[in-house]
Design a protein around this motif. Structure first.
Motif, PDB file in Angstrom:
ATOM      1  N   LYS A   1       4.934   7.462   2.747  1.00 44.90           N
ATOM      2  CA  LYS A   1       5.810   6.290   2.635  1.00 44.90           C
ATOM      3  C   LYS A   1       5.618   5.287   3.775  1.00 44.90           C
ATOM      4  O   LYS A   1       6.174   4.197   3.756  1.00 44.90           O
ATOM      5  CB  LYS A   1       7.284   6.742   2.625  1.00 44.90           C
ATOM      6  N   PHE A   2       4.837   5.654   4.801  1.00 44.74           N
ATOM      7  CA  PHE A   2       4.818   4.822   6.005  1.00 44.74           C
ATOM      8  C   PHE A   2       4.088   3.481   5.864  1.00 44.74           C
ATOM      9  O   PHE A   2       2.964   3.411   5.392  1.00 44.74           O
ATOM     10  CB  PHE A   2       4.165   5.579   7.163  1.00 44.74           C
ATOM     11  N   ILE A   3       4.800   2.475   6.321  1.00 48.11           N
ATOM     12  CA  ILE A   3       4.202   1.182   6.642  1.00 48.11           C
ATOM     13  C   ILE A   3       3.901   1.278   8.140  1.00 48.11           C
ATOM     14  O   ILE A   3       4.614   1.964   8.877  1.00 48.11           O
ATOM     15  CB  ILE A   3       5.210   0.031   6.372  1.00 48.11           C
ATOM     16  N   TRP A   4       2.873   0.608   8.613  1.00 46.99           N
ATOM     17  CA  TRP A   4       2.464   0.764  10.023  1.00 46.99           C
ATOM     18  C   TRP A   4       2.113  -0.611  10.576  1.00 46.99           C
ATOM     19  O   TRP A   4       1.282  -1.316   9.999  1.00 46.99           O
ATOM     20  CB  TRP A   4       1.262   1.720  10.083  1.00 46.99           C
ATOM     21  N   ASP A   5       2.751  -0.999  11.651  1.00 43.49           N
ATOM     22  CA  ASP A   5       2.313  -2.225  12.336  1.00 43.49           C
ATOM     23  C   ASP A   5       2.134  -1.963  13.823  1.00 43.49           C
ATOM     24  O   ASP A   5       2.636  -0.967  14.361  1.00 43.49           O
ATOM     25  CB  ASP A   5       3.273  -3.398  12.072  1.00 43.49           C
TER      26      ASP A   5
ATOM     27  N   GLU B   1       0.832  -1.210   0.000  1.00 46.61           N
ATOM     28  CA  GLU B   1       0.000   0.000   0.000  1.00 46.61           C
ATOM     29  C   GLU B   1       0.866   1.259   0.000  1.00 46.61           C
ATOM     30  O   GLU B   1       0.571   2.238  -0.689  1.00 46.61           O
ATOM     31  CB  GLU B   1      -0.918   0.027   1.235  1.00 46.61           C
ATOM     32  N   ALA B   2       1.946   1.213   0.792  1.00 46.93           N
ATOM     33  CA  ALA B   2       2.825   2.375   0.901  1.00 46.93           C
ATOM     34  C   ALA B   2       3.485   2.666  -0.438  1.00 46.93           C
ATOM     35  O   ALA B   2       3.543   3.822  -0.881  1.00 46.93           O
ATOM     36  CB  ALA B   2       3.869   2.154   1.981  1.00 46.93           C
ATOM     37  N   ILE B   3       3.967   1.628  -1.097  1.00 43.81           N
ATOM     38  CA  ILE B   3       4.638   1.805  -2.396  1.00 43.81           C
ATOM     39  C   ILE B   3       3.653   2.401  -3.402  1.00 43.81           C
ATOM     40  O   ILE B   3       3.994   3.304  -4.185  1.00 43.81           O
ATOM     41  CB  ILE B   3       5.207   0.455  -2.882  1.00 43.81           C
ATOM     42  N   GLN B   4       2.426   1.953  -3.304  1.00 44.21           N
ATOM     43  CA  GLN B   4       1.380   2.468  -4.186  1.00 44.21           C
ATOM     44  C   GLN B   4       1.190   3.976  -3.965  1.00 44.21           C
ATOM     45  O   GLN B   4       1.163   4.767  -4.895  1.00 44.21           O
ATOM     46  CB  GLN B   4       0.067   1.694  -3.917  1.00 44.21           C
ATOM     47  N   ARG B   5       1.091   4.368  -2.681  1.00 43.60           N
ATOM     48  CA  ARG B   5       0.853   5.774  -2.345  1.00 43.60           C
ATOM     49  C   ARG B   5       2.023   6.669  -2.752  1.00 43.60           C
ATOM     50  O   ARG B   5       1.853   7.805  -3.166  1.00 43.60           O
ATOM     51  CB  ARG B   5       0.565   5.915  -0.848  1.00 43.60           C
TER      52      ARG B   5
END
Lengths: 748, 743
Positions: A328-332, A296-300
């Motif tokens: 750019k953020f991935i979130w876990d 999703e981040a790469i898409q954004r």
């Protein structure tokens, strides 16, 4: 301030006199007036006093990030609550961004020099060559009715004059509007403004923002300093009041945000799918749930939305607010059990942080809050976030920015991994010191950094047994303690006066090591942990001063530590104990003669050169014999009863009696730890409290009675006192260091 | 104003340039400022307890049994702790002083020793290696007194922390119970503050029992919990409270203790009871309650029965007792203001015949003099109990040494010691038992003040006994010690080492003597000292409270005195550096003749100046000229030049230069001896040194010719070097030295 000066002065005077005859320096004297006199605000036991008070500042902030020109525009309503007994005619606020103004003093007072082949990034930063229009632009300061308030700005401080004095117990609301340009972190190699800013990723043309010190913040008004309005010069960090925050942040619609507190409108800013993942994370205790995926981040990153979204944060009882935002953020995130609380451990990182971050970050957050809670207080906030940021470790309430980026191919070595875990533990740990135990960073760096580094050490030892030890073990501080005294400062100096090259060695490492030694060697874990926890519990959500720590650790443990604080915190002395001399004796067992009163043995010192005198350089010559005589009637005074002299001689018969002379060459007072190695190969460890030095601070002699014959004596065999020179720690003396090392290795 | 300010400024400049040429200014007359704690609402700047002053309270209810076979003490106590502090307490600290005798104790561990040849067996330096004594408290239980539930506690050396089930708020009280036991020590082996003594001849014991129960630590505004470990030198910090103590001992024992005996009928014979009643109203001579004959008889027949002695004591900070079948007991009532406390003595036959004569009488003398200087003795009794080896104090009871030889005789020296010990230990009822200072921290606050009053009692009540150790003369040799190793009085009790006695007892007592006799004078001193005692009776003073009160009540700035005597190791040594003798040139010859141009100048420049080692050169003459009009500036009026000159005509003018060699600033006491044999004593306040701390010069105008000048003629300044105190210069002895030599 005065007190410090006095302490330093005394130190100098003491040293100049101490040349030949070791002058008594009062190393075991109580600190007394080196500490402030206890009063109703702060007690003699180190607890908050019956009239302890602290101010409160609530904030409602609306701000917008402009991703096109990397600027922030905001408006805030501050409600200041005067809990002090004093009436206030003015309020002070901190304008930390002003450190980036061209004409700011922090740039002027920076010393610099010209070196050959200096790189562009360094020289541009050193000489302030970038044309960056930094600093706050204050648009307005108004009261609640919209009337402008008089104010003036002194560098990083702004004074707002109140229409009427704010009485004790009253509150006052006012508004400030401002804007500022966000600094580019790559351009600032110095630490001055490196705590926040933006990073540009040229490959995908996106920004990652870590934003802090971004709004005018209330200074602390306290019983100790009045207004803490000492200028922000870069090294001494922040002094802040607790309060509740409502912060509405408008950012590009495809950004993912992290911030202090909890997002109130998550449903509005996330996709339903992401929202569902977030809900799942709240009950996932074993492993993190990825809420915003890498895909999703790469898409954004590519689509770059022009829409805007407003993220609404709320945080209660925090001393500051920071945030991070990027498309750019991935979130876990995952849930953590801490006492009765179940905070979320969360991580935000760009794809450049993977695969390391998805594996380690949230786990490190969890380990940190679990272990810290054990040593201090249960983590009270709803979440703790670790955000990936290049070349940085910086802490804010519930959120911190941490380095550790794998190479472009995603590979990383152990050093990078341990470095990243170390920084996360450290920065998340800062939630406890100073975000909850809210010390004055502008004044005392060690009060948060040192204590935090100590608990960081415990956390790493307990959760990452394979991780190389760094700051904590006594042996690792030796190099620093040996280093040039010219640039060493006692821990008890103001943060700005620490020499940059020793900033980490002193305020972080030396303090952490001192506490570690206190725990392992001086007090023992049980007493130390009880006392340290007492300090944390007493001062959670309050503002402690050094004396409060010093006093609490003694009060809760019944260990007098004034000598320890004096040595480790008020001086730059180091540990160097030596075995000067060992004499081996045996009692001459002449039972027949004991009763023979006419044997006129003269009482005397056996070291005097007399025939038959043994050579005491080693144990080779065997023991020196000495005589015990029967006890004369006169030495009983009025006592009519008598000791059985014979039984005493019998008791000592054949015993090995060692008279050991030790000296304290380094000056720092420490316990003496002696390892006896017996002829049969067995060993015994004996711990002598530091108080052995209380009367003679430089040289002591003590007699030990042992059943077995001793072949070797070593002090500090396990390197727990940070003794800087171990060559003189053994008897018989070894000629070379290598032999000592060999012996030491054997003894492990 | 302007003019005088300019003049003052010029004077200042001259003076200071002169000063700096000599030695650095050390600010010896500066106020103590932040050397003292900042006054606050708990402790005021005047040295009095502040408006929010508070202190804790601990009441004790104790059952204890003494086992005469095993010398084991077994006890159970219920402590009721009152939190009067404005703070919330989550834990309480108690003192387990007996743990000082555990071989693992800091006391033993941090002790230092040496081996020397031909040591007496009983004096082998590592006691744990030769004496089989298993000391220390054995704690059986710590329970909530209400619920009986076990409480969490942790023992650290001589301290025990009890965590209270719910935090104690201001005004709360909490009761808990402790059961314990420990074996007493033989004081012949361990010269401690309590223990037993064994008498091989009749195989009986005397027990002196103290630090025998877990005692509450002090919690106060200055220290929080005073839980500094007991390592022998620094004594005790204790809170006030009420005690009910039931002491079970062999039924033929006699017990003396802190407090008033509640059940004399249960433990005394009818005859003894009658004598006891009689003693209470007998003011002239002690009444023997248990006779030597009765005691001797009991020594021979050991009772197998037990009796319980019940004592109650109110508002005391501790409880101690003594017990033995060997005790002879006498008592006498003492008039003390509005009160009539009972002076009581307990001693074995080995103490007689000295004890029956001296002990109770010494108690009375102590109570008389101490009360005169402080306050009425508030307790119902004061015991003096015989033991061996020094003296030791507890509320209402003290243990004192001194026995005659087998022939019943005692040297005058030993008798002086015995009497002074009893006076001293009974005196401790005032300091620290009532004026309750922190002994762990400051030995001088009780020992020093008490030694001063002990000296005053000896001086006024025993004028024939020579007792000089607490006087300015007596402290001189101590003051001469090695400065590199010496400590100031203000050093903590456990850090004093070999200076413990000097700094704890003699030096402060001598300093207070100088304060009374020389600096303040008896009237101001006694008023202020009494003010201190009354302000802090039944409270916890700190050094600053004493320092401040003494100034506050007298208007004598003493910061210089405290600074020098209590905070440094400087000593008094003032030298009469130089004496110049002058006369005015008889100016009547030509008083009005204005054209005589005499240049103003220093007379010492001339060859025949008065700088000599004696007066044999006669006086140097100097001119007094008319005052020039210009120096009057705007003044129209004029000084009568001739009148001034006539006043000085024929007078002997002495310019004396004093040098402060020792560093400690001091008043000057100067004795002038005139040609006609008469003498004059002149006293100059210490403030003469305030501008130049090292050297001052002063001019004296005398009618008569001086043949001899002596500084500190009576040895009241503790000037350690008297050779430089006289002019003309010659070797001298002080009266004190002469006296000592005679002895």
């Amino acid at each position: 301030m005065n007190r410090m000066l006095l302490a330093v002065l005394t130190l100098c005077v003491g040293q100049s006199i101490a040349q030949q005859n070791p002058q008594w320096k009062g190393k075991f004297e109580q600190l007394d007036q080196a500490l402030p006199t206890p009063n109703e605000y702060r007690t003699g036991s180190g607890a908050p006093g019956p009239k302890y008070w602290q101010q409160r500042a609530d904030y409602v902030i609306n701000a917008e990030l402009n991703d096109e020109n990397q600027s922030i525009t905001g408006g805030e309503t501050i409600t200041y609550i005067n809990n002090s007994p004093d009436a206030l005619k003015y309020l002070w606020l901190q304008l930390d961004q002003n450190i980036n103004q061209k004409d700011n003093n922090s740039q002027k007072i920076k010393s610099s020099s010209v070196k050959d082949s200096i790189d562009t990034r360094t020289i541009a930063s050193d000489l302030g060559l970038h044309d960056f229009d930094g600093g706050f632009k204050i648009k307005s300061v108004k009261d609640a009715s919209g009337k402008p308030l008089p104010y003036f700005i002194n560098q990083t401080m702004m004074r707002v004059d109140l229409p009427q004095p704010l009485g004790s117990g009253q509150k006052y609301s006012f508004n400030v509007e401002w804007s500022f340009n966000v600094n580019d972190r790559v351009k600032n190699a110095t630490f001055n403004d490196g705590r926040s800013g933006m990073e540009y990723f040229p490959e995908d043309g996106n920004y990652l923002y870590i934003i802090a010190q971004w709004f005018p913040r209330m200074c602390v008004y306290s019983d100790v300093y009045g207004w803490q309005n000492k200028q922000f010069l870069g090294q001494g960090e922040f002094t802040l009041s607790f309060g509740n925050y409502e912060v509405n942040l408008t950012v590009p619609g495809d950004h993912i945000m992290a911030g202090t507190g909890m997002v109130q409108n998550l449903k509005e800013v996330l996709t339903p799918e992401q929202y569902a993942r977030f809900e799942k994370a709240k009950t996932s205790f074993d492993k993190p749930v990825v809420i915003c995926t890498q895909q999703e981040a790469i898409q954004r990153e590519k689509t770059k939305s022009k829409a805007k979204k407003t993220w609404k944060f709320k945080a209660d009882n925090v001393r500051d607010f920071a945030f991070a935002t990027s498309r750019k953020f991935i979130w876990d995130a995952q849930a953590v059990k801490v006492g009765n609380n179940t905070p979320l451990a969360m991580s935000y990182y760009p794809k450049e942080g993977n695969p390391l971050w998805e594996k380690e970050s949230t786990r490190a957050v969890k380990n940190t809050i679990t272990t810290y809670s054990k040593y201090t207080v249960d983590y009270p906030y709803p979440q703790a976030t670790s955000v990936h940021a290049a070349s940085l470790g910086m802490e804010y309430p519930m959120i911190c920015f941490n380095h550790g980026r794998p190479k472009k191919d995603g590979s990383y070595d152990d050093k990078l991994k341990w470095g990243m875990i170390g920084v996360i533990v450290h920065e998340v740990g800062h939630n406890f010191f100073p975000m909850i135990i809210n010390s004055d960073e502008r004044q005392w760096t060690w009060m948060d950094e040192g204590l935090n580094t100590f608990v960081q050490h415990r956390t790493q030892v307990e959760n990452y047994p394979d991780m190389p030890l760094r700051r904590g073990p006594a042996s690792l501080i030796v190099e620093y303690m040996k280093s040039s005294p010219d640039v060493q400062r006692p821990l008890m100096v103001n943060s700005e006066q620490v020499v940059r090259k020793n900033f980490g060695n002193e305020q972080y490492a030396k303090c952490a090591t001192a506490l570690n030694i206190l725990r392992e060697t001086v007090m023992g874990p049980e007493l130390f942990d009880k006392a340290f926890k007492e300090y944390a519990e007493r001062w959670a959500f309050k503002s402690p001063e050094p004396a409060d720590l010093f006093r609490t650790l003694e009060d809760a443990s019944a260990v007098d530590l004034d000598w320890f604080w004096r040595g480790w915190f008020y001086t730059t002395e180091y540990t160097d104990q030596s075995i000067d001399q060992v004499k081996w004796y045996r009692v001459k067992n002449d039972k027949s003669n004991l009763e023979n009163r006419d044997v006129k043995a003269k009482k005397g010192d056996l070291t005097a050169n007399s025939p038959g005198q043994k050579n005491f350089d080693s144990f080779q010559d065997g023991p020196q014999e000495f005589t015990l005589t029967s006890t004369a009637a006169s030495s009983y005074g009025d006592f009519l009863s008598r000791v059985d002299d014979k039984s005493i001689v019998n008791k000592l018969d054949g015993k090995n009696i060692y008279e050991v002379t030790l000296s304290n060459k380094g000056g720092l007072i420490m316990p003496v730890i002696i390892e006896w190695t017996y002829k049969d190969g067995t060993r015994e460890l004996e711990k002598i409290p530091a108080e052995i030095w209380r009367i003679n601070e430089t040289r002591v002699t003590k007699v030990f009675v042992k059943d077995k014959e001793v072949v070797n004596i070593m002090i500090d065999p396990n390197a727990e006192t940070a003794d800087v020179n171990v060559e003189d720690n053994v008897f018989p003396k070894l000629n070379q260091g290598s032999k000592f090392d060999a012996f030491k290795n054997k003894s492990k | 104003m302007n003019f005088s300010r300019i003049a003052a400024l010029i004077a200042l400049v001259c003076l200071s340039s002169f000063t700096f040429a000599q030695e650095q200014w050390k600010g010896r007359f500066e106020q103590l400022g932040d050397v003292l704690p900042t006054p606050n609402s708990y402790r005021s700047a005047s040295g009095a307890p502040g408006p929010n002053y508070w202190q804790q309270r601990a009441d004790y209810d104790i059952d204890v049994e003494l086992n005469d076979e095993t010398q084991v003490i077994t006890g159970k106590e219920t402590v009721t702790y009152f939190n009067n502090s404005p703070e919330t307490l989550r834990y309480l600290w108690l003192q387990l002083d007996q743990n000082n005798m555990q071989s693992s104790s800091m006391n033993f561990q941090a002790g230092t020793q040496r081996i020397t040849d031909s040591v007496e067996a009983a004096r082998f330096p590592v006691k744990q290696a030769v004496f089989e004594y298993d000391g220390g408290f054995k704690i059986k239980s710590v329970k909530d007194a209400g619920t009986g539930k076990e409480l969490t506690y942790i023992i650290n050396g001589t301290m025990m922390r009890v965590d209270v089930p719910t935090a104690m708020k201001t005004g709360d009280k909490y009761s808990f119970s402790i059961e314990w036991s420990y074996r007493e020590k033989d004081r012949m082996n361990y010269n401690e503050r309590s223990g037993y003594e064994y008498f091989p001849d009749d195989k009986n014991y005397i027990y002196h029992i103290a630090q025998w129960f877990p005692r509450m630590c002090v919690f106060d505004d200055y220290e929080g919990w005073q839980n500094k470990q007991f390592i022998d030198a620094g004594e005790f910090a204790l809170v006030f409270g009420n005690y009910k103590v039931r002491i079970t001992v062999p039924s033929d024992h006699i017990v003396g203790a802190t407090g008033w005996l509640q059940n004399p009928k249960d433990v005394l014979t009818a005859e003894q009871l009658q004598r006891f009643e009689k003693a209470k109203i007998t003011f002239d001579n002690p009444v023997i309650i248990v006779t030597e004959q009765e005691a001797r008889k009991k020594e021979q027949q050991r009772s197998a029965k037990k009796s319980t002695w019940v004592f109650h004591a109110e508002n005391v900070r501790d409880f101690a007792f003594a017990s033995s079948r060997k005790f002879i007991w006498d008592a006498m009532a003492v008039k003390n203001g509005t009160k009539t406390p009972l002076a009581q003595s307990l001693y074995p036959k080995e103490g007689n015949p000295v004890w029956e004569k001296e002990s109770t009488r010494a108690i009375k003398n102590a109570l008389d003099v101490y009360t005169e200087r402080t306050f009425e003795y508030p307790y119902p009794t004061a015991y003096s109990v015989n033991w061996v080896g020094g003296g030791m104090e507890y509320p209402m009871v003290s243990f004192n040494s001194g026995r005659p030889g087998k022939d019943g005789k005692m040297s005058i020296g030993k008798l002086t010691y015995l009497v002074s010990v009893i006076v001293h230990e009974v005196g401790h009822n005032y300091f620290p038992m009532i004026v309750n200072s922190d002994e762990r921290q400051w030995t001088w606050m009780d020992e020093g003040l008490n030694s001063f009053l002990e000296k005053e009692t000896m001086r006024t009540r025993y004028p024939n006994l020579d007792h000089s150790e607490n006087t300015p003369q007596g402290i001189r040799s101590f003051m001469k010690g090695d400065k590199a190793l010496m400590r100031p009085i203000m050093a903590q009790s456990d850090n004093q080492g070999r200076y413990f006695g000097g700094n704890g007892y003699n030096k402060p007592a001598a300093a207070l003597t100088i304060l009374r006799e020389t600096v303040m004078g008896p009237e101001l001193f006694d008023k202020s000292f009494k003010e201190y005692a009354q302000r802090w009776a039944f409270k916890h003073p700190k050094p600053a409270d004493f320092f401040r009160t003494m100034e506050d009540a007298s208007a004598v700035d003493l910061d210089w005195f405290w600074r020098g005597w209590f905070y440094t190791t400087d000593h008094v040594d003032v030298a009469v550096q130089d004496v110049k003798w002058y006369r005015t040139k008889s100016s009547r010859i030509d008083p009005e003749k204005k054209d005589v141009k005499v240049k103003t100048g220093d007379l010492s420049a001339s060859a025949t100046n008065g700088s000599a080692t004696d007066f044999s050169n006669g006086p140097q003459e100097f001119n007094v000229i008319n005052t020039d009009d210009a120096t009057y500036r705007d003044f129209r009026s004029r000084v009568n030049d001739n009148e001034v000159r006539e006043k000085l005509d024929g007078k002997n003018i002495y310019e004396v230069k004093f040098k402060n060699v020792g560093g400690l600033v001091t008043p000057l006491v100067i004795e002038w001896t005139y040609k006609d044999g008469s003498k004059e004593i002149e006293r100059i306040p210490a403030e003469i040194w305030r501008v130049n701390e090292n050297e001052v010069s002063k001019v004296f105008v005398k009618e008569k010719e001086v043949v001899n000048i002596v500084l500190d003629p009576n040895g009241e300044l503790a000037d350690v070097e008297i050779q430089n105190n006289v002019f003309p210069k010659r070797p001298v002895d002080t009266k004190f030295d002469q006296f000592k030599k005679k002895q």
